[in-house]
Design an enzyme around this catalytic site. Structure first.
Site, PDB file in Angstrom:
ATOM      1  N   CYS A 106       1.404   0.814   8.271  1.00 22.62           N
ATOM      2  CA  CYS A 106       0.059   1.394   8.302  1.00 22.62           C
ATOM      3  C   CYS A 106      -0.898   0.569   7.437  1.00 22.62           C
ATOM      4  O   CYS A 106      -0.491  -0.052   6.453  1.00 22.62           O
ATOM      5  CB  CYS A 106       0.124   2.835   7.792  1.00 22.62           C
ATOM      6  SG  CYS A 106      -1.453   3.703   7.744  1.00 22.62           S
TER       7      CYS A 106
ATOM      8  N   SER B 105      -2.926   1.618   5.354  1.00 21.95           N
ATOM      9  CA  SER B 105      -2.936   2.139   3.981  1.00 21.95           C
ATOM     10  C   SER B 105      -1.899   1.443   3.114  1.00 21.95           C
ATOM     11  O   SER B 105      -2.107   1.245   1.918  1.00 21.95           O
ATOM     12  CB  SER B 105      -2.679   3.649   3.986  1.00 21.95           C
ATOM     13  OG  SER B 105      -3.716   4.328   4.656  1.00 21.95           O
TER      14      SER B 105
ATOM     15  N   HIS C  15      -3.459  -1.688   2.077  1.00 23.38           N
ATOM     16  CA  HIS C  15      -4.441  -1.437   1.010  1.00 23.38           C
ATOM     17  C   HIS C  15      -3.742  -1.433  -0.356  1.00 23.38           C
ATOM     18  O   HIS C  15      -4.317  -1.859  -1.356  1.00 23.38           O
ATOM     19  CB  HIS C  15      -5.149  -0.097   1.224  1.00 23.38           C
ATOM     20  CG  HIS C  15      -6.132  -0.105   2.354  1.00 23.38           C
ATOM     21  ND1 HIS C  15      -6.813  -1.230   2.744  1.00 23.38           N
ATOM     22  CD2 HIS C  15      -6.561   0.890   3.171  1.00 23.38           C
ATOM     23  CE1 HIS C  15      -7.620  -0.940   3.750  1.00 23.38           C
ATOM     24  NE2 HIS C  15      -7.477   0.335   4.032  1.00 23.38           N
TER      25      HIS C  15
ATOM     26  N   HIS D  92       5.044   5.046   4.318  1.00 24.25           N
ATOM     27  CA  HIS D  92       4.838   6.493   4.344  1.00 24.25           C
ATOM     28  C   HIS D  92       4.843   7.082   5.753  1.00 24.25           C
ATOM     29  O   HIS D  92       4.670   8.269   5.928  1.00 24.25           O
ATOM     30  CB  HIS D  92       3.498   6.839   3.675  1.00 24.25           C
ATOM     31  CG  HIS D  92       2.308   6.262   4.372  1.00 24.25           C
ATOM     32  ND1 HIS D  92       1.956   4.940   4.237  1.00 24.25           N
ATOM     33  CD2 HIS D  92       1.416   6.809   5.230  1.00 24.25           C
ATOM     34  CE1 HIS D  92       0.888   4.700   4.976  1.00 24.25           C
ATOM     35  NE2 HIS D  92       0.543   5.813   5.600  1.00 24.25           N
TER      36      HIS D  92
ATOM     37  N   CYS E  36       1.893   9.802  10.230  1.00 25.01           N
ATOM     38  CA  CYS E  36       0.618   9.440   9.613  1.00 25.01           C
ATOM     39  C   CYS E  36      -0.427   9.070  10.646  1.00 25.01           C
ATOM     40  O   CYS E  36      -1.326   9.831  10.935  1.00 25.01           O
ATOM     41  CB  CYS E  36       0.790   8.295   8.618  1.00 25.01           C
ATOM     42  SG  CYS E  36      -0.786   7.713   7.926  1.00 25.01           S
TER      43      CYS E  36
END
Length: 389
Positions: free
Chosen positions: A67, A69, A72, A88, A185
């Protein structure tokens, strides 16, 4: 964005058996992708995963999505303690359980937000002020004698992980884990942002900024909700065909216009769209998305994770005339349920072919090729890469 779907052969009312009792006392040695420093590649390390403590579940991972994220966290946009096992968006099989776990079922239900009928953001989260641990302040990971941090309560980039029982749900045993891991997610965040957060209405016009896995999931949600016009916005034209396949009626590239993109969209939609979604995580596109929805009745939803330590300044007049500006974490409570209930329902809906997941998966790679997966993501060559164990 952090609930991890897990599959178990236990029945909902069962308690721990002798096998779990024996298994949960063992330290497991396995492989994990460890991020030691920001801006560095992951390294595949031999780690130790401690047994689950009370109200914890140890899971053998089967598949996990890569993902934005997670990226990031690599870049430092999302601050998290390092070294850490990231990830996640995963699905796996329960290996052992700690004391007090009677099955992978109901949520904490104790904090104010868990009790609130309109929120999904449990106060026990490790996102706003990341500690890099489970709730007791410790991690279950170690490598070379050094503790390794957890990532937002999940850490799916490991062959085995330990999560708390409030962060794992039981799903249909027949479901393909290398596909439904996305419901952990990306898909849920995008789909729920359209269905539940924005509450897209039949016949409406929607604008979606960003055509990654989450943005495309927003498009699926808008289509399911009955939007008659879905305008997809991205600077990567290679994503337009997929967006149209999933329901976009038009695709535009801001680089093709000499005027600001919000002006282009206002002209295309008689003053502004009914709903707009920012699924990139940039301050400039958040403003563009807000301005792209109608000043008197538009709803704009921020879905993308914003840069760390940056603030957005907005003139009050942009809202005073009637616009609504909202944010979404994990698509809020999908379909009127908390995520502990909505994930199994979404898995069931996928199994019933009510929405697709396959078009979102462009690459499937072995877990050891995690750095290649992130290279594909950063180059805009993948929508979702699924890593398999």
């Amino acid at each position: 964005m952090w609930k991890k779907s897990a599959r178990t052969h236990q029945s909902p009312a069962c308690s721990e058996d002798r096998q779990h009792e024996h298994s949960r006392k063992k330290v497991i040695k396995c492989k994990a992708a460890v991020l030691w420093e920001p801006h560095k590649p992951f390294t595949i390390e031999d780690i130790e995963v401690a047994p689950p403590k009370a109200h914890e579940v140890r899971i053998k991972m089967v598949a996990t999505g890569v993902c934005r994220s997670d990226d990031h966290a690599v870049s430092g946009t999302l601050i998290t303690p390092l070294p850490a096992v990231l990830g996640h968006e995963g699905a796996g099989i329960v290996e052992s359980i700690g004391e007090g776990v009677t099955c992978v079922k109901p949520a904490c239900g104790k904090c104010r937000i868990c009790k609130h009928p309109e929120s999904n953001f449990c106060c026990q989260n490790d996102l706003v002020k990341p500690r890099g641990t489970l709730r007791d302040g410790t991690s279950r990971f170690s490598c070379k004698g050094k503790p390794i941090h957890n990532f937002i309560g999940t850490s799916t980039f490991s062959q085995y992980t330990v999560v708390e029982d409030i962060a794992v749900v039981k799903i249909d045993e027949a479901s393909p884990l290398d596909k439904v891991c996305l419901i952990g997610c990306g898909f849920s965040t995008g789909f729920g942002s359209a269905i539940k957060v924005a509450k897209v209405t039949p016949g409406s016009t929607c604008v979606v900024f960003g055509l990654g896995g989450v943005g495309l999931s927003v498009i699926i949600g808008c289509k399911v909700a009955g939007a008659s016009r879905i305008i997809a916005v991205d600077i990567n034209k290679d994503k337009f065909a997929k967006a149209k396949e999933l329901g976009a009626t038009e695709c535009i590239n801001p680089k093709d216009y000499s005027k600001p993109i919000h002006q282009v969209l206002q002209e295309m939609t008689d003053g502004g769209a009914d709903f707009s979604f920012e699924v990139i995580g940039r301050l400039d596109t958040m403003t563009s998305a807000l301005l792209s929805c109608h000043e008197s009745c538009g709803v704009s939803v921020i879905v993308g994770v914003p840069p760390n330590a940056e603030s957005l300044s907005v003139h009050p007049m942009l809202l005073l005339l009637g616009r609504t500006w909202k944010g979404a974490i994990f698509g809020d409570q999908l379909l009127g349920f908390k995520s502990k209930d909505s994930i199994p329902k979404l898995v069931a809906d996928f199994m019933a072919k009510k929405f697709p997941l396959d078009p979102l998966i462009t690459h499937v790679l072995p877990f050891e090729k995690i750095n290649e997966a992130f290279d594909l993501l950063r180059a805009g060559k993948s929508i979702r890469t699924v890593l398999t164990f």
